[in-house]
Design a protein around this motif. Sequence first.
Motif, short mmCIF file in Angstrom:
data_model
loop_
_atom_site.label_atom_id
_atom_site.label_comp_id
_atom_site.label_asym_id
_atom_site.label_seq_id
_atom_site.Cartn_x
_atom_site.Cartn_y
_atom_site.Cartn_z
N LEU A 17 47.93 33.54 -4.36
CA LEU A 17 48.76 33.64 -5.55
C LEU A 17 48.51 35.01 -6.14
O LEU A 17 47.45 35.29 -6.66
N ARG A 49 39.89 33.32 -22.12
CA ARG A 49 41.28 33.70 -22.26
C ARG A 49 41.31 35.20 -22.49
O ARG A 49 40.52 35.75 -23.27
N TRP A 80 55.56 39.51 -15.09
CA TRP A 80 54.98 38.17 -15.09
C TRP A 80 55.93 37.27 -14.33
O TRP A 80 57.12 37.57 -14.20
N TRP A 103 55.65 33.90 -23.32
CA TRP A 103 55.22 33.66 -21.94
C TRP A 103 54.62 34.95 -21.38
O TRP A 103 55.15 36.03 -21.58
N VAL A 107 46.26 35.29 -19.89
CA VAL A 107 45.82 34.38 -18.83
C VAL A 107 44.60 33.63 -19.31
O VAL A 107 43.86 34.11 -20.17
N LYS A 120 40.28 26.32 -13.25
CA LYS A 120 41.59 26.78 -12.80
C LYS A 120 42.11 27.89 -13.71
O LYS A 120 42.00 27.80 -14.93
N ARG A 146 45.42 30.34 -15.02
CA ARG A 146 46.88 30.26 -15.13
C ARG A 146 47.38 31.25 -16.17
O ARG A 146 46.64 31.69 -17.05
N VAL A 147 48.66 31.59 -16.05
CA VAL A 147 49.36 32.39 -17.05
C VAL A 147 49.67 31.47 -18.21
O VAL A 147 49.98 30.29 -18.02
N SER A 151 37.27 29.89 -8.78
CA SER A 151 38.59 30.28 -9.28
C SER A 151 38.47 31.34 -10.35
O SER A 151 37.42 31.47 -11.00
N ILE A 173 45.70 35.83 -9.65
CA ILE A 173 45.02 34.57 -9.89
C ILE A 173 44.47 34.08 -8.56
O ILE A 173 45.16 34.12 -7.54
#
Length: 196
Positions: A63, A106, A116, A127, A131, A137, A139-140, A184, A195
């Motif tokens: 990813l 974060r 993005w 959005w 991240v 895990k 994520r955005v 991760s 990611i």
Amino acid sequence: MNPNRRALLTAVARTGVVVGRAGAVVARIGTAVARTGTVVALTAAAGCDAGGTSDPVTPKPTLSAHAGMGGPASPPPSFSVSEVSQSYFNTPSKNIYCYLDDSAVRCDIVKATFLWPDKPAACELDWGGAVRLGNGKARVLCHGDTLIGTSKETLAYGTGVRSGSVECDSASTGLTCKDLDSGSGFTLSQARYRIF
């Protein structure tokens, strides 16, 4: 697979740089991808033995918003990591601001030159631009707040900070945060994010 060939492929995967026999840089994978928009198979980098045979190599999908970033890399041996219970910090460029505690981190970015992923229909707030790594895990984020301007501490290049199993390492090439238990995490810089 020949141990020398395995070491070469590992080095190429981590750095994105292919080095010739004389030590000269032959290609930078990230540069080739950025210019062409495609991934070029560098079969010559894997090399063939004198008999003209080579072991097949199957690439693993990742990813990534931008190829060539490399994967989660261990900090160099001289890397200095401080243990904290929590921390608000920024990178020396003042482009990335983070909050770290023992279960999550974060990071928000001021200026990004990459794109993005598309905003999900379910996200009614902002959005991208942030991240998060939590519960093993990364994520955005879909978010309605920011960490930009909240820190008073700069995480110097070549240093890291850890709380619980979550660690962030600062380098001139970007900030990498990872969960040491799950493996991760993410890498973030002005030019790209990844990611893993």
